[in-house]
Design a protein around this motif. Sequence first.
Motif, mmCIF file in Angstrom:
data_model
loop_
_atom_site.group_PDB
_atom_site.id
_atom_site.type_symbol
_atom_site.label_atom_id
_atom_site.label_comp_id
_atom_site.label_asym_id
_atom_site.label_seq_id
_atom_site.Cartn_x
_atom_site.Cartn_y
_atom_site.Cartn_z
ATOM 1 N N GLY A 232 0.813 -1.218 0.000
ATOM 2 C CA GLY A 232 0.000 0.000 0.000
ATOM 3 C C GLY A 232 0.840 1.258 0.000
ATOM 4 O O GLY A 232 0.534 2.230 -0.695
ATOM 5 N N TYR A 233 1.926 1.258 0.764
ATOM 6 C CA TYR A 233 2.823 2.411 0.798
ATOM 7 C C TYR A 233 3.483 2.606 -0.562
ATOM 8 O O TYR A 233 3.584 3.738 -1.052
ATOM 9 N N GLY A 234 3.902 1.517 -1.184
ATOM 10 C CA GLY A 234 4.503 1.599 -2.512
ATOM 11 C C GLY A 234 3.513 2.116 -3.550
ATOM 12 O O GLY A 234 3.860 2.930 -4.400
ATOM 13 N N ALA A 235 2.268 1.644 -3.455
ATOM 14 C CA ALA A 235 1.237 2.113 -4.393
ATOM 15 C C ALA A 235 0.984 3.606 -4.207
ATOM 16 O O ALA A 235 0.808 4.337 -5.189
ATOM 17 N N LEU A 236 0.975 4.073 -2.969
ATOM 18 C CA LEU A 236 0.786 5.494 -2.719
ATOM 19 C C LEU A 236 1.925 6.309 -3.306
ATOM 20 O O LEU A 236 1.696 7.366 -3.905
ATOM 21 N N LYS A 237 3.150 5.828 -3.179
ATOM 22 C CA LYS A 237 4.299 6.537 -3.752
ATOM 23 C C LYS A 237 4.181 6.607 -5.279
ATOM 24 O O LYS A 237 4.474 7.632 -5.878
ATOM 25 N N ILE A 238 3.744 5.525 -5.898
ATOM 26 C CA ILE A 238 3.593 5.503 -7.356
ATOM 27 C C ILE A 238 2.483 6.460 -7.786
ATOM 28 O O ILE A 238 2.652 7.234 -8.736
ATOM 29 N N PHE A 239 1.340 6.430 -7.087
ATOM 30 C CA PHE A 239 0.251 7.355 -7.420
ATOM 31 C C PHE A 239 0.683 8.798 -7.212
ATOM 32 O O PHE A 239 0.272 9.686 -7.949
ATOM 33 N N ARG A 240 1.499 9.036 -6.188
ATOM 34 C CA ARG A 240 1.960 10.397 -5.924
ATOM 35 C C ARG A 240 2.841 10.894 -7.064
ATOM 36 O O ARG A 240 2.828 12.088 -7.381
ATOM 37 N N LEU A 241 3.605 10.011 -7.691
ATOM 38 C CA LEU A 241 4.435 10.413 -8.827
ATOM 39 C C LEU A 241 3.605 10.645 -10.089
ATOM 40 O O LEU A 241 3.863 11.556 -10.856
ATOM 41 N N ILE A 242 2.598 9.777 -10.290
ATOM 42 C CA ILE A 242 1.804 9.839 -11.516
ATOM 43 C C ILE A 242 0.736 10.937 -11.439
ATOM 44 O O ILE A 242 0.569 11.713 -12.375
ATOM 45 N N LEU A 243 0.008 10.990 -10.344
ATOM 46 C CA LEU A 243 -1.111 11.931 -10.185
ATOM 47 C C LEU A 243 -0.967 12.738 -8.888
ATOM 48 O O LEU A 243 -1.725 12.532 -7.933
ATOM 49 N N PRO A 244 -0.034 13.671 -8.818
ATOM 50 C CA PRO A 244 0.205 14.366 -7.547
ATOM 51 C C PRO A 244 -0.972 15.217 -7.078
ATOM 52 O O PRO A 244 -1.230 15.304 -5.882
ATOM 53 N N LYS A 245 -1.710 15.836 -8.008
ATOM 54 C CA LYS A 245 -2.825 16.696 -7.587
ATOM 55 C C LYS A 245 -3.979 15.874 -7.016
ATOM 56 O O LYS A 245 -4.658 16.310 -6.092
ATOM 57 N N LEU A 246 -4.186 14.681 -7.539
ATOM 58 C CA LEU A 246 -5.240 13.814 -7.005
ATOM 59 C C LEU A 246 -4.899 13.359 -5.592
ATOM 60 O O LEU A 246 -5.761 13.345 -4.719
ATOM 61 N N VAL A 247 -3.658 13.017 -5.361
ATOM 62 C CA VAL A 247 -3.242 12.564 -4.029
ATOM 63 C C VAL A 247 -3.342 13.701 -3.029
ATOM 64 O O VAL A 247 -3.747 13.494 -1.884
ATOM 65 N N GLN A 248 -3.025 14.928 -3.434
ATOM 66 C CA GLN A 248 -3.105 16.077 -2.530
ATOM 67 C C GLN A 248 -4.527 16.337 -2.062
ATOM 68 O O GLN A 248 -4.747 16.799 -0.952
ATOM 69 N N LYS A 249 -5.513 16.023 -2.876
ATOM 70 C CA LYS A 249 -6.905 16.228 -2.480
ATOM 71 C C LYS A 249 -7.292 15.343 -1.299
ATOM 72 O O LYS A 249 -8.157 15.696 -0.506
ATOM 73 N N PHE A 250 -6.663 14.179 -1.171
ATOM 74 C CA PHE A 250 -7.039 13.222 -0.139
ATOM 75 C C PHE A 250 -6.072 13.182 1.037
ATOM 76 O O PHE A 250 -6.233 12.364 1.925
ATOM 77 N N GLU A 251 -5.075 14.057 1.055
ATOM 78 C CA GLU A 251 -4.127 14.074 2.174
ATOM 79 C C GLU A 251 -4.752 14.761 3.371
ATOM 80 O O GLU A 251 -5.396 15.790 3.258
ATOM 81 N N TYR A 252 -4.534 14.186 4.543
ATOM 82 C CA TYR A 252 -5.020 14.782 5.784
ATOM 83 C C TYR A 252 -4.016 15.781 6.341
ATOM 84 O O TYR A 252 -4.360 16.804 6.876
ATOM 85 N N PHE A 253 -2.747 15.437 6.231
ATOM 86 C CA PHE A 253 -1.705 16.272 6.797
ATOM 87 C C PHE A 253 -0.895 16.894 5.655
ATOM 88 O O PHE A 253 -0.545 16.239 4.702
#
Length: 55
Positions: free
Chosen positions: A31-52
């Motif tokens: 899961g951590y690896g998948a999050l890192k990959i998504f963060r590289l590919i779609l950074p704006k999408l990941v930022q929408k769901f970040e709590y911190f």
Amino acid sequence: MAQYILNHSILLNRSVDINDVISNVIGVLVGYGALKIFRLILPKLVQKFEYFTQV
């Protein structure tokens, strides 16, 4: 840990095994690896769901 406590408190008749721990650790790492990959590919999408946010 919850499985172990519930097994001894309300007798669920389930065993706690090292394989459960290994599977959970591998799941966290995947899961951590998948999050890192998504963060590289779609950074704006990941930022929408970040709590911190980073300071």
